[in-house]
Design a protein around this motif. Structure first.
Motif, PDB file in Angstrom:
ATOM      1  N   GLU A 105      -3.078  12.571   8.154  1.00 56.49           N
ATOM      2  CA  GLU A 105      -2.900  11.148   7.863  1.00 56.49           C
ATOM      3  C   GLU A 105      -1.417  10.816   7.692  1.00 56.49           C
ATOM      4  O   GLU A 105      -0.622  11.680   7.324  1.00 56.49           O
ATOM      5  CB  GLU A 105      -3.627  10.776   6.560  1.00 56.49           C
ATOM      6  N   LEU A 106      -1.094   9.548   7.994  1.00 59.92           N
ATOM      7  CA  LEU A 106       0.246   9.027   7.704  1.00 59.92           C
ATOM      8  C   LEU A 106       0.083   7.880   6.723  1.00 59.92           C
ATOM      9  O   LEU A 106      -0.743   6.992   6.949  1.00 59.92           O
ATOM     10  CB  LEU A 106       0.891   8.451   8.974  1.00 59.92           C
ATOM     11  N   ASN A 107       0.856   7.897   5.629  1.00 61.41           N
ATOM     12  CA  ASN A 107       0.764   6.761   4.714  1.00 61.41           C
ATOM     13  C   ASN A 107       1.588   5.592   5.255  1.00 61.41           C
ATOM     14  O   ASN A 107       2.306   5.727   6.252  1.00 61.41           O
ATOM     15  CB  ASN A 107       1.178   7.156   3.286  1.00 61.41           C
TER      16      ASN A 107
ATOM     17  N   PHE B 274       0.803  -1.239   0.000  1.00 62.74           N
ATOM     18  CA  PHE B 274       0.000   0.000   0.000  1.00 62.74           C
ATOM     19  C   PHE B 274       0.831   1.284   0.000  1.00 62.74           C
ATOM     20  O   PHE B 274       0.279   2.359  -0.173  1.00 62.74           O
ATOM     21  CB  PHE B 274      -0.957   0.003   1.212  1.00 62.74           C
ATOM     22  N   ARG B 275       2.111   1.188   0.228  1.00 65.26           N
ATOM     23  CA  ARG B 275       3.101   2.270   0.237  1.00 65.26           C
ATOM     24  C   ARG B 275       2.559   3.673   0.538  1.00 65.26           C
ATOM     25  O   ARG B 275       2.618   4.140   1.669  1.00 65.26           O
ATOM     26  CB  ARG B 275       3.884   2.282  -1.092  1.00 65.26           C
ATOM     27  N   THR B 276       1.958   4.337  -0.463  1.00 63.10           N
ATOM     28  CA  THR B 276       1.573   5.747  -0.267  1.00 63.10           C
ATOM     29  C   THR B 276       0.090   5.913   0.111  1.00 63.10           C
ATOM     30  O   THR B 276      -0.416   7.028   0.188  1.00 63.10           O
ATOM     31  CB  THR B 276       1.861   6.563  -1.549  1.00 63.10           C
ATOM     32  N   ARG B 277      -0.598   4.787   0.367  1.00 67.54           N
ATOM     33  CA  ARG B 277      -2.000   4.882   0.812  1.00 67.54           C
ATOM     34  C   ARG B 277      -2.020   5.211   2.293  1.00 67.54           C
ATOM     35  O   ARG B 277      -1.141   4.787   3.056  1.00 67.54           O
ATOM     36  CB  ARG B 277      -2.719   3.549   0.579  1.00 67.54           C
ATOM     37  N   PRO B 278      -3.022   5.957   2.774  1.00 65.12           N
ATOM     38  CA  PRO B 278      -3.067   6.303   4.201  1.00 65.12           C
ATOM     39  C   PRO B 278      -3.223   5.058   5.076  1.00 65.12           C
ATOM     40  O   PRO B 278      -3.990   4.150   4.737  1.00 65.12           O
ATOM     41  CB  PRO B 278      -4.296   7.204   4.328  1.00 65.12           C
TER      42      PRO B 278
ATOM     43  N   ARG C 222       8.010   3.915   8.996  1.00 63.82           N
ATOM     44  CA  ARG C 222       9.223   4.669   9.371  1.00 63.82           C
ATOM     45  C   ARG C 222       9.176   5.086  10.845  1.00 63.82           C
ATOM     46  O   ARG C 222      10.128   4.888  11.599  1.00 63.82           O
ATOM     47  CB  ARG C 222       9.346   5.909   8.464  1.00 63.82           C
ATOM     48  N   VAL C 223       8.020   5.617  11.280  1.00 66.03           N
ATOM     49  CA  VAL C 223       7.919   6.108  12.655  1.00 66.03           C
ATOM     50  C   VAL C 223       7.871   4.931  13.649  1.00 66.03           C
ATOM     51  O   VAL C 223       8.423   5.017  14.752  1.00 66.03           O
ATOM     52  CB  VAL C 223       6.725   7.091  12.827  1.00 66.03           C
ATOM     53  N   ILE C 224       7.276   3.796  13.243  1.00 65.24           N
ATOM     54  CA  ILE C 224       7.269   2.605  14.118  1.00 65.24           C
ATOM     55  C   ILE C 224       8.703   2.103  14.310  1.00 65.24           C
ATOM     56  O   ILE C 224       9.137   1.828  15.430  1.00 65.24           O
ATOM     57  CB  ILE C 224       6.383   1.475  13.524  1.00 65.24           C
ATOM     58  N   PHE C 225       9.456   2.012  13.207  1.00 64.93           N
ATOM     59  CA  PHE C 225      10.816   1.476  13.300  1.00 64.93           C
ATOM     60  C   PHE C 225      11.767   2.451  14.015  1.00 64.93           C
ATOM     61  O   PHE C 225      12.667   2.019  14.727  1.00 64.93           O
ATOM     62  CB  PHE C 225      11.342   1.104  11.905  1.00 64.93           C
TER      63      PHE C 225
END
Length: 587
Positions: free
Chosen positions: A30-32, A14-18, A38-41
């Motif tokens: 929203e975050l895609n 889904f890469r750039t999907r919210p 990225r923020v989880i890792f």
């Protein structure tokens, strides 16, 4: 497999999907999937740098937020164990959970939670650091960090730690209507199998196009499992931080799916019915015709029959005249609403079916990773809790107790081997503590909590939940608690719906003084007497509430009268209002 592995799978798909939505300065952002991962890792790497290792316990003490779910998935990715604490828990309750779980770190959401956590930090506890979700919270520099500062130097990639099905993912402390909270140990396998069972059961189409609104506490297994299921399936999840703003959030986010507890639906059902009763006779006629039309269509759908064109056309008219007004207040797009946490009366499920919003009633516990049974899309039975999901097996044991086996059942209670042994039979069936039976078509019907079953002094058995549901289906009753055990007849403590009662007071031309004074006035008591008489028409004589007390305020979570999921703690309420209850039996 580590349950959090779906983060990589979905990011590739889904890469750039919210992925998620949240409110920032009064605006939904929203975050895609790429940014979400990225923020989880980054969070996972920051946790590792701060000394959090595999199997370490970390607490989350916050209202729903994007940070909550990021922190949870980061911990899972590392192979650490999250320990959610209800945002409404006080410092003493939070301290008990932190101590019992030996949590090394904690994420907090607001000033009050930070103050409680900081006090625990200064004591001789296992707690080493506090992470604060929002910059609006004032913090002391001593071992306290803002979330954004904490993660800013974290690397953006991580190898997700390998985990087996039996490895611990979280410890959820039950809010418990009785006794001390117990830490329910749920594993990576529990989550994975429970969520897979839902997708196999419902066979959703294009699930990645759905939008869910998380407004029940993420600390509770129901919202947590539903949110993880939604993200796992690629749906977009918005997080509501302030539950009081639910009405606004529904129209802003316009979710297609959302889980809720029966009280949410009861309030809508009661409010609509009250409005109709107070409307003109022509409006009542139109409403009744629309409900009849909607019910006929819903019944055909339920039984798996095709809908004739004439019914579809009539339903369109019913939608335009009546149903769309109700549905638009819920955002206008809701079609699937899982409902759990307590029993719900069939009148409510039939009403929502009629207006075209399917309530999927289910039954489960924290110890079973939420759902054991649920309504399928067809051939469900109103008034039941549906049929088993996945590999769940259910049988009825002694005292009609519901016993369960399956891959969603917990590992046990943390550090409580005796309590764990007590809730399993010798041959491994989990004892739910609920009484139930199966109907002829294999639907599970919950009769009551075994501990809640009441016997009057006349030897009659009273099951409180159906009676309490019946009462709280009224727009004027927010909650009711039945008293009958060892008593000659049934009485009730009634919490009014104060908003509706305020409007009624104006119609009765009664001056507003104070709630304690008003609920004791003879006119208000008489108003409720008439309501109860009307509501209880279908009950047997021994089940009917003969006397009642109208309470001047809501039951409180902080005082221990209700759990954070709004279940009444009967023993606490009975003790606290003992004299009030005794007075109902004096004459």
């Amino acid at each position: 497999m580590n349950f959090a592995s779906f983060i990589n799978t979905n990011t590739e798909k889904f890469r750039t999907r919210p992925a998620i939505g949240f409110k920032k300065k009064e605006e939904w952002k929203e975050l895609n999937w790429l940014d979400f991962r990225r923020v989880i890792f980054k969070t996972a790497n920051a946790l590792r740098t701060a000394g959090i290792a595999e199997n370490d316990k970390v607490a989350i003490y916050s209202d729903n937020s994007a940070e909550w779910i990021v922190f949870d998935l980061a911990l899972m990715s590392l192979g650490a164990v999250s320990v959610p604490i209800y945002s409404t828990n006080n410092g003493e309750q939070a301290e008990y959970i932190i101590k019992d779980s030996e949590s090394k770190m904690i994420l907090v959401g607001n000033q009050e939670q930070y103050a409680a956590a900081f006090e625990i930090l200064l004591k001789d506890s296992t707690l080493e650091q506090i992470i604060v979700a929002k910059k609006s919270v004032w913090i002391k520099k001593d071992r306290s960090h803002y979330f954004q500062d904490f993660i800013k130097d974290g690397a953006e990639n991580i190898d997700i730690t390998e985990k087996n099905d039996d490895d611990l993912a979280t410890i959820i402390y039950t809010s418990g209507t009785t006794g001390v909270p117990k830490g329910v140990m749920l594993t990576h396998g529990n989550f994975h199998n429970a969520i897979k069972a839902h997708f196999d059961f419902f066979k959703f189409k294009n699930f990645e196009n759905e939008t869910s609104l998380a407004f029940l506490p993420l600390t509770h297994v129901f919202e947590r499992s539903w949110t993880l299921l939604s993200l796992y399936g690629g749906a977009k999840v918005y997080f509501l931080e302030n539950t009081k703003l639910i009405a606004h959030a529904l129209t802003e986010v316009r979710p297609t799916m959302m889980c809720a507890v029966p009280r949410f639906y009861q309030k809508i059902y009661a409010g609509v019915n009250e409005m109709v009763q107070n409307g003109s006779s022509s409006k009542r006629k139109i409403f009744n015709w629309a409900i009849k039309t909607g019910t006929e269509t819903a019944e055909r759908k339920r039984l798996g029959y095709s809908i004739p064109l004439s019914s579809k056309l009539k339903n369109k008219v019913a939608d335009a005249l009546v149903f769309n007004k109700i549905k638009n207040k819920m955002g206008g797009r809701l079609w699937f609403m899982p409902c759990g946490g307590a029993s719900v009366s069939p009148e409510v499920t039939r009403f929502f079916d009629a207006i075209g919003v399917h309530m999927t009633v289910g039954y489960g516990l924290t110890e079973t990773t939420a759902t054991l049974t649920a309504f399928p899309f067809e051939h469900y039975e109103h008034g039941s809790a549906g049929i088993p999901l996945g590999d769940t097996r259910i049988k009825i044991g002694e005292n009609d107790e519901i016993l369960a086996k399956g891959s969603g059942i917990m590992k046990g209670y943390y550090n409580l081997p005796d309590e764990t042994a007590a809730v399993f039979t010798d041959d491994g069936w989990f004892r739910t503590g609920d009484a139930g039976k199966f109907d002829a078509n294999g639907n599970l019907i919950i009769t009551d909590r075994i501990k809640d079953l009441m016997k009057t002094s006349n030897g009659k058995y009273v099951t409180p939940q159906p009676i309490e549901n019946l009462l709280s289906n009224s727009n004027y009753i927010s909650q009711a608690m039945i008293v009958a055990e060892g008593k000659p007849f049934v009485t009730a403590l009634i919490i009014p719906n104060f908003e509706a009662l305020k409007e009624q007071i104006a119609r009765m031309n009664l001056p507003f003084t104070s709630w304690p004074e008003l609920v004791n006035s003879e006119k208000i008591k008489e108003f409720y007497r008439e309501k109860l008489e009307e509501i209880q028409k279908g009950l047997s004589g021994f089940e009917k509430v003969k006397k009642f007390v109208i309470m001047p305020a809501e039951f409180e979570v902080n005082s221990g009268e209700i759990t954070p999921t709004l279940k009444v703690k009967r023993n606490v309420v009975l003790q606290k209002y003992e004299q009030l209850i005794d007075r109902m039996y004096e004459h």
